[in-house]
Design a protein around this motif. Structure first.
Motif, mmCIF file in Angstrom:
data_model
loop_
_atom_site.group_PDB
_atom_site.id
_atom_site.type_symbol
_atom_site.label_atom_id
_atom_site.label_comp_id
_atom_site.label_asym_id
_atom_site.label_seq_id
_atom_site.Cartn_x
_atom_site.Cartn_y
_atom_site.Cartn_z
ATOM 1 N N UNK A 398 -50.062 24.184 9.471
ATOM 2 C CA UNK A 398 -49.254 23.978 8.272
ATOM 3 C C UNK A 398 -48.096 24.938 8.125
ATOM 4 N N UNK A 399 -47.899 25.827 9.085
ATOM 5 C CA UNK A 399 -46.790 26.772 9.012
ATOM 6 C C UNK A 399 -45.468 26.007 9.044
ATOM 7 N N UNK A 400 -44.627 26.215 8.025
ATOM 8 C CA UNK A 400 -43.309 25.592 7.960
ATOM 9 C C UNK A 400 -42.246 26.660 8.181
ATOM 10 N N UNK A 401 -41.018 26.209 8.342
ATOM 11 C CA UNK A 401 -39.930 27.142 8.625
ATOM 12 C C UNK A 401 -39.532 27.964 7.403
ATOM 13 N N UNK A 402 -39.816 27.453 6.204
ATOM 14 C CA UNK A 402 -39.416 28.158 4.992
ATOM 15 C C UNK A 402 -37.970 27.933 4.598
ATOM 16 N N UNK A 403 -37.261 27.061 5.331
ATOM 17 C CA UNK A 403 -35.835 26.855 5.052
ATOM 18 C C UNK A 403 -35.591 26.184 3.710
ATOM 19 N N UNK A 404 -36.464 25.263 3.321
ATOM 20 C CA UNK A 404 -36.253 24.590 2.031
ATOM 21 C C UNK A 404 -36.291 25.609 0.898
ATOM 22 N N UNK A 405 -37.299 26.465 0.903
ATOM 23 C CA UNK A 405 -37.401 27.479 -0.135
ATOM 24 C C UNK A 405 -36.250 28.469 -0.082
ATOM 25 N N UNK A 406 -35.829 28.841 1.112
ATOM 26 C CA UNK A 406 -34.747 29.812 1.255
ATOM 27 C C UNK A 406 -33.422 29.238 0.767
ATOM 28 N N UNK A 407 -33.148 27.964 1.067
ATOM 29 C CA UNK A 407 -31.917 27.343 0.559
ATOM 30 C C UNK A 407 -31.964 27.203 -0.963
ATOM 31 N N UNK A 408 -33.131 26.866 -1.481
ATOM 32 C CA UNK A 408 -33.273 26.755 -2.941
ATOM 33 C C UNK A 408 -33.019 28.096 -3.610
ATOM 34 N N UNK A 409 -33.498 29.175 -2.987
ATOM 35 C CA UNK A 409 -33.279 30.520 -3.521
ATOM 36 C C UNK A 409 -31.796 30.867 -3.549
ATOM 37 N N UNK A 410 -31.077 30.518 -2.477
ATOM 38 C CA UNK A 410 -29.665 30.860 -2.385
ATOM 39 C C UNK A 410 -28.773 29.877 -3.122
ATOM 40 N N UNK A 489 -35.972 35.175 8.729
ATOM 41 C CA UNK A 489 -35.022 34.295 9.410
ATOM 42 C C UNK A 489 -34.544 33.190 8.487
ATOM 43 N N UNK A 490 -35.461 32.610 7.714
ATOM 44 C CA UNK A 490 -35.096 31.543 6.790
ATOM 45 C C UNK A 490 -34.104 32.044 5.746
ATOM 46 N N UNK A 491 -34.374 33.202 5.172
ATOM 47 C CA UNK A 491 -33.478 33.745 4.154
ATOM 48 C C UNK A 491 -32.117 34.115 4.743
ATOM 49 N N UNK A 492 -32.131 34.654 5.959
ATOM 50 C CA UNK A 492 -30.877 35.067 6.582
ATOM 51 C C UNK A 492 -29.973 33.873 6.858
ATOM 52 N N UNK A 493 -30.517 32.790 7.411
ATOM 53 C CA UNK A 493 -29.680 31.634 7.736
ATOM 54 C C UNK A 493 -29.255 30.898 6.476
ATOM 55 N N UNK A 494 -30.117 30.835 5.465
ATOM 56 C CA UNK A 494 -29.732 30.186 4.206
ATOM 57 C C UNK A 494 -28.594 30.945 3.551
ATOM 58 N N UNK A 495 -28.666 32.246 3.557
ATOM 59 C CA UNK A 495 -27.588 33.038 2.974
ATOM 60 C C UNK A 495 -26.285 32.868 3.754
ATOM 61 N N UNK A 496 -26.417 32.787 5.066
ATOM 62 C CA UNK A 496 -25.243 32.588 5.911
ATOM 63 C C UNK A 496 -24.541 31.287 5.547
ATOM 64 N N UNK A 497 -25.308 30.204 5.443
ATOM 65 C CA UNK A 497 -24.722 28.875 5.249
ATOM 66 C C UNK A 497 -24.314 28.583 3.803
ATOM 67 N N UNK A 498 -24.820 29.358 2.862
ATOM 68 C CA UNK A 498 -24.447 29.143 1.458
ATOM 69 C C UNK A 498 -23.425 30.177 0.968
ATOM 70 N N UNK A 499 -23.078 31.117 1.840
ATOM 71 C CA UNK A 499 -22.135 32.150 1.438
ATOM 72 C C UNK A 499 -22.745 33.219 0.568
ATOM 73 N N UNK A 500 -24.076 33.247 0.499
ATOM 74 C CA UNK A 500 -24.793 34.239 -0.321
ATOM 75 C C UNK A 500 -25.101 35.455 0.541
ATOM 76 N N UNK A 501 -24.086 36.210 0.891
ATOM 77 C CA UNK A 501 -24.268 37.338 1.814
ATOM 78 C C UNK A 501 -24.705 38.608 1.086
#
Length: 501
Positions: A398-410, A489-501
């Motif tokens: 059940x391990x997911x990438x966490x990207x959905x949550x990370x994008x939602x955060x950013x 990794x999820x938080x880093x890439x979400x911040x990169x793509x949303x401009x939330x640096x």
């Protein structure tokens, strides 16, 4: 007539490291630790809820046997037990290798060590020292630092230094190298077709470096290497375990088997026979990740070892030597420089701001972006489609990438959709106006994932593709590789793509 110890059963129990079910230690385990001399246990995510619970659980185990070797698989990245519910605070080995900053690798391992030390855990079955020579390897992949033996060697040494500097024993795995295999040893026996020269030049250097770095333990892999031993898997091979690792490479620490219920060896022999043969080959500790509800299989392993000694198939001196190495590792842990800090209950810095920042920084350094002239910052909240194959048996189900949550955060307003092999259907993209982010893992290794991704990109050429596994052929308007799965990794890439640096 050779001398026979009056307590062979206790020696046999000392070399066993079984797992157990549930979040509370079962009675059989407490009795085995307290009365029978069980040498330790291995913890999985199924046993742990949070750090406080883990600390209390270990304390209950140590109350029965203060010298118990408490082990865990905490590699960082996708293989995490203490942080399985939210994802690791630190990227895994491939991300660290791509960033190629050995001091950063040492610091990440040090933070993982502090996390484990705060819970009074003795031994981490890490780092992975395999050279990932096969990019479609089904079980190593992003768990390896990379495909270059020199890079893997220097990061292996840094990881060991960081972890053991925090007072937790490291375990280099999977000797003599699981990186160039096509088969997952959880399911079948892999065969490594390599000449002695290639093994010496490619697979063995990281393990030689680990030995030189003072690694306290080495885990033998379940794989057949005909150039070294055409008949026996490494775990059961005296030529490999004793001849190569002990005698040629000079390793004096504890050798532990990979889990003996894995089909690579379980298809060959009974559990008791595997334990006996592994000990005879030179292993010192037997990892049995799955146990019976009442611990029956642990006692069956004990009895098989005792019977083998009495029958003359396993030397008592060999068993006593193995038990002494288990106790020596426990003694190192008790006497390590971090013992005073552990006793004082120092909290792990890795769960705080400094550890989080280190994780983000190292994860960001591993991100690679290929863009076809499209902007790399999203114009608004995206639709994130996370295609989630089963990663491997080494990773928690059940391990997911966490990207959905990370994008939602950013970027609040993000909409997430998870696709699995059981439900392999994309959402309707025909009238979708939001930016589309497709998240995949090892897309080139899973045909169904690659097909869904190709379909989405054909419908939406502006798709942003995030590959969290081994990089493949870039696709979409923006192709991002994180080189691993972790919360960082999820938080880093979400911040990169949303401009939330």
């Amino acid at each position: 007539m050779p001398h026979r110890s009056p307590d062979l059963a206790r020696l046999a129990m000392t070399v066993l490291q079984p797992g157990f079910d549930g979040t509370e230690p079962p009675g059989w385990l407490l009795r085995a630790l307290g009365d029978e001399g069980l040498g330790g246990t291995v913890l999985f995510a199924r046993n742990l809820t949070d750090l406080g619970h883990t600390t209390d659980l270990v304390a209950r185990l140590r109350a029965e046997n203060p010298a118990a070797v408490i082990a865990v698989d905490e590699e960082g990245g996708s293989v995490t037990r203490l942080q399985a519910t939210r994802g690791s605070s630190w990227p895994g080995n491939r991300a660290l290798g791509v960033g190629d900053d050995v001091e950063a690798t040492r610091l990440v391992a040090q933070e993982i060590g502090r996390l484990l030390a705060s819970a009074d855990i003795t031994l981490d079955y890490a780092p992975v020292a395999d050279v990932n020579a096969n990019p479609v390897n089904p079980v190593i992949g992003v768990r390896s630092f990379g495909a270059d033996p020199e890079l893997v060697s220097r990061h292996t040494a840094a990881w060991i230094s960081g972890l053991q500097g925090a007072g937790v024993a490291a375990c280099a795995k999977h000797f003599p190298g699981h990186g160039d295999t096509h088969t997952d040893s959880h399911h079948a026996l892999p065969t490594l077709h390599a000449s002695p020269r290639l093994l010496a030049e490619r697979d063995l250097p990281p393990f030689r470096t680990a030995v030189a770095a003072g690694v306290r333990a080495v885990m033998c892999g379940h794989l057949l290497i005909p150039a070294l031993d055409p008949e026996n898997p490494a775990t059961l091979s005296r030529r490999i375990t004793t001849g190569l690792l002990r005698e040629e490479m000079g390793f004096t620490g504890m050798i532990v088997t990979d889990a003996i219920e894995m089909r690579a060896v379980a298809a060959l022999h009974s559990p008791g026979e595997i334990a006996v043969r592994a000990l005879a080959a030179g292993a010192d500790a037997i990892c049995a990740g799955i146990s019976s509800p009442g611990g029956e299989n642990v006692h069956e392993l004990r009895d098989a070892i005792v019977d083998a000694v009495r029958e003359g198939r396993l030397g008592e001196d060999r068993l006593a030597e193995a038990a002494s190495r288990v106790l020596a590792l426990s003694g190192w842990y008790a006497a390590s420089a971090a013992a005073e800090a552990r006793a004082a209950g120092i909290a792990a810095r890795g769960t705080g701001h400094e550890g989080e920042e280190l994780g983000l920084r190292t994860a960001r350094a591993a991100i690679r972006v290929t863009a076809t002239g499209a902007p790399t910052v999203l114009s608004g909240p995206p639709l994130v489609v996370d295609i989630a194959p089963r990663l491997s048996e080494a990773v928690e189900p059940g391990m997911l990438t966490g990207l959905i949550g990370a994008f939602t955060e950013s970027m609040p307003g993000t909409v997430g959709h998870v696709v699995t092999v059981e439900t392999p259907e994309l959402p309707d993209l025909s009238d979708e106006s939001r930016p589309l982010v497709m998240v995949v893992h090892d897309a080139r290794r899973h045909p169904w994932v690659g097909e869904l991704l190709a379909r989405a990109v054909a419908l939406r050429p502006d798709t942003v593709v995030v590959e969290t596994g081994m990089p493949g052929e870039p696709s979409g308007a923006v192709y991002v590789t994180t080189n691993g799965i972790s919360r960082a990794s999820a938080r880093a890439v979400a911040r990169w793509l949303t401009g939330d640096q």
